[in-house]
Structures are given as C-alpha cells and as structure tokens.
Design an enzyme around this catalytic site. Structure first.
Site, PDB file in Angstrom:
ATOM      1  N   THR A 194      70.598 -12.638  72.648  1.00  0.00           N
ATOM      2  CA  THR A 194      70.075 -11.604  71.520  1.00  0.00           C
ATOM      3  C   THR A 194      68.419 -11.683  71.643  1.00  0.00           C
ATOM      4  O   THR A 194      68.144 -12.508  72.478  1.00  0.00           O
ATOM      5  CB  THR A 194      70.519 -12.037  70.257  1.00  0.00           C
ATOM      6  OG1 THR A 194      69.846 -11.297  69.319  1.00  0.00           O
ATOM      7  CG2 THR A 194      70.165 -13.347  69.883  1.00  0.00           C
ATOM      8  N   GLU A 281      62.717   0.840  70.134  1.00  0.00           N
ATOM      9  CA  GLU A 281      61.224   1.551  70.218  1.00  0.00           C
ATOM     10  C   GLU A 281      61.430   3.206  70.448  1.00  0.00           C
ATOM     11  O   GLU A 281      62.021   3.590  71.324  1.00  0.00           O
ATOM     12  CB  GLU A 281      60.742   0.775  71.333  1.00  0.00           C
ATOM     13  CG  GLU A 281      60.190  -0.464  71.091  1.00  0.00           C
ATOM     14  CD  GLU A 281      59.523  -1.355  72.150  1.00  0.00           C
ATOM     15  OE1 GLU A 281      58.852  -2.218  72.031  1.00  0.00           O
ATOM     16  OE2 GLU A 281      59.795  -0.753  73.387  1.00  0.00           O
TER      17      GLU A 281
END
Lengths: 409, 409
Positions: A194, A281
């Site tokens: 992760t 993003e």
C-alpha cells in the site's frame, strides 16, 4: 494547495480514542512550509504489530528498517515524515533511520526494535534528519488520545483530503475499536502492499494472528487500488493491537471470536483504500471495476488492473466517453486467458457487448448518462470460470499532468 | 486536425517506386470527411509475404484474416481503411472481411487467400463495408508506382504526420530497395507486433526467410516503442518481397548475400517505429531509454518499458523536471531482478546516481538543461549481467488527455 477532490467523502469521520494509543503532529519544515509534516504515534507496552510493505526492489530505508523490526513482533512507536521519502539515499538513508529510531527509543524509553518509521515524498534526496529530530521533544509532549485527525493530516503529500476510518467489533462479548489513517494520491499501485496506512486497535491479538488478518485484508483492499500503475518505494501498512480490551484470548485468525473483528477490519481497509483511489491525483471520477468469470481470482485481478491502468480507458472516463472498445482492448492486452467471443461488458449496469460484439439494438443513452456521474461501474464477465476481482481506479485528467509535471518545483 | 508533432522529422522522405508495387488512396468517408481513408497496395504475381501481429486476445477481424492468409506465403494486395478498426464486431466483422477480400480478388484477378486487410480506428462499431467497397474501382484505376506518399497519409488516424522510410541494400551485387509506411500515435505498445506498418521490397526472398528477417527486425524496433502501454487489437506489420530484382537466389536468413539487406531492413524498421514514438499523442519530447547490465535482454526490455510507461516518469519529462527518483521507482516496480545498491542512472550522459544513492557533489545544472530539449536520453545500468535493451517512448502531456478525452466525438 490543491482543491479538495470532488470524490472526497462528504464528511471526514471523527475517530474515537483507542486505549493504549496516543498521537501528535508537528511542523518540522522537512519540505513543506506552514503545515505539519511529522507524526508520532505511541503505543502501550506489549502492543503487537503486523505489517505489509512494497515489493519494490528499490525499497526505501524506512521500509528496510520496518521489515527488520517486524521480526520482534511488538511496537511502541511509529514516527512518520512527509516531504522526503528517504529512498535511494544509500548509507546516509540507513544512518538517518538508525538515528531516528534510537532517538525515539530514548525519548519514549523503549527498545530500538520497537520503533517503526515511515517516510513519504521525494525520492533520492537525503532526509534532513536534524529537522525531524528537532521536533521530537515537542511531538512527545503533545501526545494525546485525540490526535488522530492531526496525524491523518500531517502524513499527506499531494493528498487533497485526510483519510480516516473507524469501526467497532465484538470479541467474546467485548466491544473493541479499530482506527486507521492513510495517505496516498499518486505513485499508487500497491500491487503487494500500500501507500502509507496505519491502523490500531485495542483488541488483544497475538502478532502472528494479527499478521494473517492484515495480509488477508490487504489482498482485497490496498492491493486492489490503482491511480497510475506506479508502485512506490515506500508502501507501508502497519496494524498495531494494544491489547487493552479485556476480552477472551484469541489463538488463530480463524477463531470464531474474531468473526466480527475480521469483517470490521476488512471493511476498514477497503474504506481507507478506496479513499486513496478517490484522491487519485487529478481524479474527477471513481471507477469500480468488477471482473468475473475468469479462470482464477489472480487472473481476474490482473485483467481488472489492466483496465484500471489503461491510459485510454482512464482518459475516456475523464471525457465521459462511453468508448467501451477501449475496455475490450485492455482485456485483450492483459495477457490473461480470455476469449473474445465469450466476453460480456456492462457499464453502469447496462450490457453493452456480449459474445464478441455489441448487443443488438444497443442504446447508448443510459450508458452516456452514467458516464457523466462521479462513480463509474465497469463490469466484465469472461465466461470462462469462477475467478473474480474488484479493483478501484480513477480517471486520468489534465489535473494529473499539472500536478506531476512540476511536483518538485 | 491536430498540429504537427514538434518531434516530427524535419523532412518527409520521398519514396522511389519499387518494381512490382503499385499504390492508391481514396476518400470513402468511413469516418473522416474530406480526407483519404482507404488504401490499396497491389503486388506483382509471385510476391512473397511475412507478417507479425498483435498478441491481443481480442484481435480484430482483419488480423484473424491476415493470420489465415499468411499461411499461403504469397500476397497480391493489401486493402487498408482508417476510421474503423473492425474489432470486436463479431460475425458482422468477419463477413465484412470476407466480402472485402473477395471483391479485391475479383478486381485484381487473384486468389482470395492472396489478399490482406488492415483496419484502424474505433473499436466495436460495425465497419461500413459498402462505403469501402464503393471506392474499390477508383482505387484500382488509380494504382501507381508513385503512390507511396498518398498511401502513407491515408492510413493515418490521430497521427500528425505520415511515416515513410526507404533504404537500399545490395544482394549479390544487385541493388534492391526497401520502402515502408507506418501509422500509429495512441494505443501504442506493440509488445509483440506493431501498429499498422507495410514494408515492400523488390528483392526475391522466399517467404520463410522473409518471415525470419521480419520477426528478428521487429523485436528491436516496433516491439521497443511505447506511447501509452496500451496494446492495440489491430497491430499489423506486413513485409512483401516482389522478387523483381535480378539477384542470385537466397536460401536462409543467415545467407551472406543478405548482410546489407538485413541491416537496411532493421534500420528501416527502427526508423518507422521511432517515427511512431515521435508522433505519440500529445508528445513534446522523445525519450530514448537504454538499459544495460540486466540479467537478460528480456529483463532489460521489461525494465526499459516500465520506465517508458511510468506516468510519473512521463509527466516529469513533460515538465522538464530532472526527477530521477521516479526512474528508481520504475526500476523497482518492474518485477525484474535488480539490486538497489548496484543501480547506476544517467540522464543526457551525466551520471546522476550510482551504488544506491545520488553521486557525491551532484550538479543538476547540465541535467536540467538536457531535460529542456526535445530528445531525452535515459540510461540505467543494473550492474548484474550483460542483458540490454533500448526502448523509445514519449512524454505524457495535456495534449494526450485532450486527444483521448473525446476521441469519438
């Protein structure tokens, strides 16, 4: 500062204190000015720990340290900084980690091997460790059970919102709590681990059991999200159990007493992971990709990631374009077993194509309407077996280019 | 129309006629208006053929047909349309191919098995085959040895410039010519084949030898470019030898007589492939990525592609940002053998990092200056073995998003 993602949860949850956990955050100006960028999390003596990390072959110095300290099975502290990843920093990087762990151990009065570190930010530049350690006394003084929100904010880099989640479960009639914070927005395809995420509970669970629960939960949560297919050098997911709750002893991950705990933990991990995908993003749309009918779960997972990482699928979603041919392309390129003439593709619940061609009388109107929403559901059935996977991704927009074209400047 | 790529060659080469090859192009309004979108290439009787195709598991109907016809080893015609890929079109797609091949065979007076087809454009929509065939008589009438430029333009989709190349070689003292045209701009990672490219020569080369030469050349050219990591359903590279040149017989790919031919063919394939990378959708900078010191060529190729496909590397290049940490990340995520502390990275000939960290006294100035240019050279040495690869890619810019966010509209 970037605008808050349009996919951010409407409300940020308030995390309750967890017995045996105290947190604080401080501004150390490691890279960012005028915001907190260092976090200390302290755990009560005897807390057990589990972790999963990036499988990058160029892991960061803190990941090396965590892997080593995880063997000790207990944790007393996690020190995190944002703005500098302390990755590909050679001997200097290792020295910075050793110094930090030693300083934290001295401050808290614990063993060096019980201190865990995580760093996130630019790769390749030496970590200004003095700045970080100059903040350590303040971090120690300000430790508090109510510090979760502060910690969640201080670990962010290009994140536009803090990622927090909390769940409750019952072990042998006793209520326990699980809290978690995560960060991540770009360089996200934690194929084996992760981005940064820290989860704590007051349950009393032996380290090997904790590790099994975490590894299993991770497979269906953080390992199932992608923003850009780029796997970080620093991915770290730590789960600490303080053992302050007074419940019956548990002996294995399969223990019947752990039934609701397992569910609550899995659910919390998915919650945090999907929050990371929501903060991809430049993201304006969240994609949930369900692949069924594959020859195995692993195969389904790879096909789902091929779809979720395809720049052409991601730009079509950005443009609200129901260009499902690009999904066909992505399935075809995945390199996994597939038969063109058995493929079925649905978008937003509407079957678009089946048996190797567009369905008869295909009406694009409901699909086009779905594509204009914030949450896009893509389902692919391969018609071959029982393998299945769900992956979350986001669209690829001008925002991603703008954020990453001049990240360092 | 899109602006011409800033990376386009200064001059488009003029291709000389090749004995036994005639070409023509026509406007059939398959999707585009006011431009030519259909191409016919005719070859003299007895021409041998070789081909490589997409390894997509959802190949287009024309790819299925080409694979079948390739077994016959001779080619008399290639019919190409742009605007519609005839992919994922089921029985309708196969019927359109069968009809087209039959019509071309009747028009030229050859066997159906000697007709090859290629289609490029939107996936999933039925090909309006009537429009294409309505143009066939005109295409036949206008066939000419000077039709290369027209053909090169008519096969384009989102391309901003036509891709042409020509070379000469000598076989046993006789000069032969090789001409090639290619198209491709997005959905480009011909991992096993290419976008559309058609190459012809007047050399007399048996089909099995031709196939060997093409497969070898393809490995170091089209298989080494990427724009977005998306492999098309329709990738097709065909090489036809008309045998009109009066040179000595050649019997194997290793034949000494083929020495300059092999070199010229390889060179032409690289030329066309790099032109495709130069015309990557939205591209403003060409990246040449050299990986050396890998455990094998295959491993080096995968690492080079991981760098060339990383959205974070590509956006850094777009922003002229010497963010070499992202190259470390891409090497680390490639899943190939690598050791952090043996890695060496250079940009534009300047060593940036070695032995797992930034070089002492690193001066970013020359690297920053290099990043502002049109051609970016990235070199990674793994320090493990003798495996090497060169891959060409381009940057990821707002232009890519703009082109693909609404391609169909």
């Amino acid at each position: 500062m970037l605008d808050r993602s349009p996919l951010a949860p409407a409300q940020t949850p308030t995390l309750p204190p967890i017995a045996g956990v105290r947190l604080s955050a401080a501004a150390c100006e490691i890279r960012y000015k005028g915001r907190k960028d260092a976090t200390l999390i302290e755990f009560a003596p005897g807390s057990t720990v589990a972790g999963v990390f990036t499988r990058s072959l160029a892991p960061s110095a803190p990941v090396d340290l965590c892997r080593k300290h995880l063997k000790g099975k207990t944790a007393r502290a996690i020190l995190v900084n944002s703005g500098n990843a302390n990755a590909f920093t050679g001997k200097l990087g290792k020295a910075a980690c050793d110094r930090s762990a030693k300083a934290v151990a001295e401050t808290l009065g614990c063993k060096i091997g019980e201190v865990f570190l995580a760093s996130t930010g630019v790769i390749g530049e030496p970590l200004p460790v003095e700045k970080l350690l100059a903040g350590l006394d303040g971090l120690h003084r300000n430790l508090s059970g109510g510090g979760w929100a502060d910690a969640g904010a201080a670990i962010m880099t290009t994140d536009t919102f803090p990622k927090l989640a909390t769940r409750q479960a019952r072990i042998g009639g006793v209520t326990v709590t699980i809290n978690g914070i995560a960060k991540g927005s770009g360089m996200i395809q934690p194929d084996m681990a992760t981005m940064l995420a820290f989860v704590a509970t007051d349950a009393k669970i032996p380290a090997p059991v904790l590790q099994k629960l975490l590894s299993t939960g991770n497979e269906r949560s953080f390992n199932c999200i992608t923003v850009d297919g780029d796997t970080s050098t620093s991915d770290t997911l730590l789960l600490v159990a303080t053992g302050q709750a007074k419940h019956a002893a548990v002996k294995s991950a399969a223990d019947a007493h752990l039934k609701t705990f397992r569910k609550a933990l899995d659910d919390l991990l998915v919650d945090l992971a999907v929050q990371v995908a929501r903060d991809g993003e430049g993201a304006t749309r969240l994609m949930t990709i369900d692949v069924t009918g594959a020859v195995s779960d692993k195969s389904a997972h790879r096909i789902a990631l091929a779809i979720g990482n395809s720049p052409l699928v991601k730009t079509a979603v950005a443009g609200a374009d129901a260009n499902w041919g690009r999904i066909v392309m992505a399935v075809g390129k995945a390199g996994e077993k597939a038969e063109r003439d058995k493929l079925k593709i649905s978008i937003g619940g509407t079957t678009v194509a089946a048996k190797g061609q567009r369905v008869a009388g295909y009406d694009e109107a409901p699909v086009a309407a779905h594509m204009k929403g914030r949450e896009i559901a893509i389902a692919v059935d391969l018609g071959l077996g029982r393998g299945e996977a769900r992956v979350w991704s986001c669209d690829l927009t001008h925002g991603y280019i703008a954020i990453n074209g001049d990240y360092r400047s």
